[in-house]
Design a protein around this motif. Structure first.
Motif, short mmCIF file in Angstrom:
data_model
loop_
_atom_site.label_atom_id
_atom_site.label_comp_id
_atom_site.label_asym_id
_atom_site.label_seq_id
_atom_site.Cartn_x
_atom_site.Cartn_y
_atom_site.Cartn_z
N HIS A 1 4.99 65.63 41.16
CA HIS A 1 5.83 66.43 40.47
C HIS A 1 4.47 67.25 39.58
CE1 HIS A 1 9.01 62.91 40.59
NE2 HIS A 1 8.89 63.57 41.37
N LEU A 2 4.74 68.55 39.56
CA LEU A 2 4.00 69.51 39.21
C LEU A 2 4.23 69.94 37.81
CD1 LEU A 2 1.56 71.72 39.77
CD2 LEU A 2 3.41 73.18 40.57
N ARG A 3 3.24 69.80 36.99
CA ARG A 3 3.49 70.44 35.49
C ARG A 3 2.44 71.56 35.52
NH1 ARG A 3 2.51 73.21 31.06
NH2 ARG A 3 3.25 72.28 29.08
N ILE A 4 2.86 72.75 35.51
CA ILE A 4 2.11 74.07 35.61
C ILE A 4 1.13 74.07 34.37
CG2 ILE A 4 2.14 76.52 35.65
CD1 ILE A 4 5.14 76.18 36.58
N ALA A 5 -0.16 74.50 34.91
CA ALA A 5 -1.40 74.10 33.76
C ALA A 5 -1.16 75.29 32.86
CB ALA A 5 -2.46 73.87 34.48
N GLY A 6 -1.77 75.18 31.81
CA GLY A 6 -2.04 76.34 30.90
C GLY A 6 -0.85 77.19 30.19
N ILE A 7 0.26 76.78 30.23
CA ILE A 7 1.51 77.53 29.67
C ILE A 7 2.29 76.54 28.84
CG2 ILE A 7 1.28 79.19 31.47
CD1 ILE A 7 3.82 78.03 32.82
N ALA A 8 3.15 76.99 28.28
CA ALA A 8 4.21 76.35 27.20
C ALA A 8 5.51 77.15 27.61
CB ALA A 8 3.92 76.01 26.03
N ALA A 9 6.70 76.22 27.86
CA ALA A 9 8.04 76.74 27.89
C ALA A 9 8.94 75.80 26.87
CB ALA A 9 8.68 76.99 29.21
N ARG A 10 9.94 76.38 26.47
CA ARG A 10 10.94 75.61 25.59
C ARG A 10 11.53 74.51 26.54
NH1 ARG A 10 12.96 77.27 20.73
NH2 ARG A 10 12.34 79.25 20.17
N GLU A 11 11.77 73.57 25.73
CA GLU A 11 12.57 72.16 26.54
C GLU A 11 13.95 72.78 26.72
OE1 GLU A 11 10.63 69.61 27.45
OE2 GLU A 11 8.98 70.40 26.40
N MET A 12 14.47 71.96 27.84
CA MET A 12 15.87 72.48 28.23
C MET A 12 16.89 72.38 27.23
SD MET A 12 15.38 73.82 31.30
CE MET A 12 17.32 74.15 31.46
N ASP A 13 16.43 71.59 26.06
CA ASP A 13 17.57 71.39 24.86
C ASP A 13 17.14 72.52 24.01
OD1 ASP A 13 15.31 70.60 23.57
OD2 ASP A 13 15.89 68.51 23.14
N GLY A 14 16.27 73.44 24.28
CA GLY A 14 16.06 74.65 23.41
C GLY A 14 14.96 74.39 22.41
N THR A 15 14.36 73.20 22.25
CA THR A 15 13.60 73.01 21.38
C THR A 15 12.04 73.09 22.04
OG1 THR A 15 13.26 70.76 22.11
CG2 THR A 15 15.04 71.00 20.34
N CYS A 16 11.00 73.34 21.01
CA CYS A 16 9.55 73.15 21.16
C CYS A 16 9.10 72.09 20.61
CB CYS A 16 8.97 74.45 20.75
SG CYS A 16 9.55 75.85 21.64
N ARG A 17 8.06 71.22 21.28
CA ARG A 17 7.51 70.16 20.68
C ARG A 17 6.49 71.02 19.56
NH1 ARG A 17 6.75 67.52 26.49
NH2 ARG A 17 8.70 66.38 26.29
N SER A 18 6.33 69.96 18.61
CA SER A 18 5.49 70.55 17.36
C SER A 18 4.16 70.72 17.85
CB SER A 18 5.68 69.73 16.30
OG SER A 18 5.21 68.26 16.53
N ASN A 19 3.77 70.33 18.80
CA ASN A 19 2.18 70.57 18.94
C ASN A 19 1.86 71.45 19.95
OD1 ASN A 19 3.04 69.05 21.12
ND2 ASN A 19 1.38 68.03 21.54
#
Length: 143
Positions: free
Chosen positions: A39-57
Motif C-alpha cells: 500500500h503506497l504512500r506517495i513520498a514528499g507530498i501532502a493532500a487533504r484527508e477525505m473528510d476535508g481536514t488536514c492534520r495539524s503537522n
C-alpha cells in the motif's frame, strides 16, 4: 528487487526498489493499492484527508481531497469504478518505486516513477492539488 504477494500488504524495507501496479486509490497522497501487495504512500507530498481536514503537522493544500484524489486517478490512467468503501479502482501503469520505509500502518512511503521516467510526486505537485511536504521532500528535484 523485492517481490511481495498481492495479499501481503507488507512494508517494503527502506531503500528497496519495488514495482507497483496501481489497482485502487484512496486519496491524493495515498494509499494506493499495488497489485504486487504494498500500500503506497506517495513520498514528499501532502493532500487533504477525505473528510476535508488536514492534520495539524502537515501542509494544507487549498484543493479538496476529492480534487487531489481525482488528479491522482487521472495520472494513473483514469477511474475504472468505485468500491463500496469509497476507493476508486484504476488499472495504472507499472511504477518503479524506491521505499522510504513505513508511513504508518501498512503503508510504504515511496518515490515512484512512471515508465516514462517522470516522478509521481512531482506530477502530483504539478496538478496543484497537493503541496510539497518539506519535512519529507529530501531534496528531490522536479523536471
Amino acid at each position: 528487487m523485492l517481490t511481495l504477494l498481492a495479499a501481503a500488504a507488507a512494508i517494503v524495507p527502506w531503500g528497496e526498489t519495488f514495482i507497483c501496479t496501481p489497482t485502487r486509490v484512496w486519496d491524493g497522497d495515498g494509499p494506493v493499492w499495488c497489485a504486487e501487495g504494498p500500500h503506497l504512500r506517495i513520498a514528499g507530498i501532502a493532500a487533504r484527508e477525505m473528510d476535508g481536514t488536514c492534520r495539524s503537522n502537515q501542509p494544507c493544500p487549498a484543493a479538496s481531497a476529492t480534487e487531489a484524489r481525482d488528479a491522482l486517478v487521472k495520472l494513473l490512467g483514469g477511474a475504472r469504478g468505485t468500491l463500496a468503501t469509497g476507493h476508486v479502482t484504476v488499472n495504472g501503469p507499472r511504477l518503479t518505486c524506491r521505499s522510504e520505509g513505513s508511513a504508518g500502518g501498512t503503508r510504504t512511503a515511496a518515490w515512484c516513477r512512471f515508465p516514462s521516467g517522470a516522478d509521481l510526486s512531482c506530477a502530483m505537485i504539478k496538478t496543484g492539488t497537493v503541496l510539497r511536504w518539506d519535512r519529507y521532500w529530501k531534496g528531490a528535484a522536479c523536471r
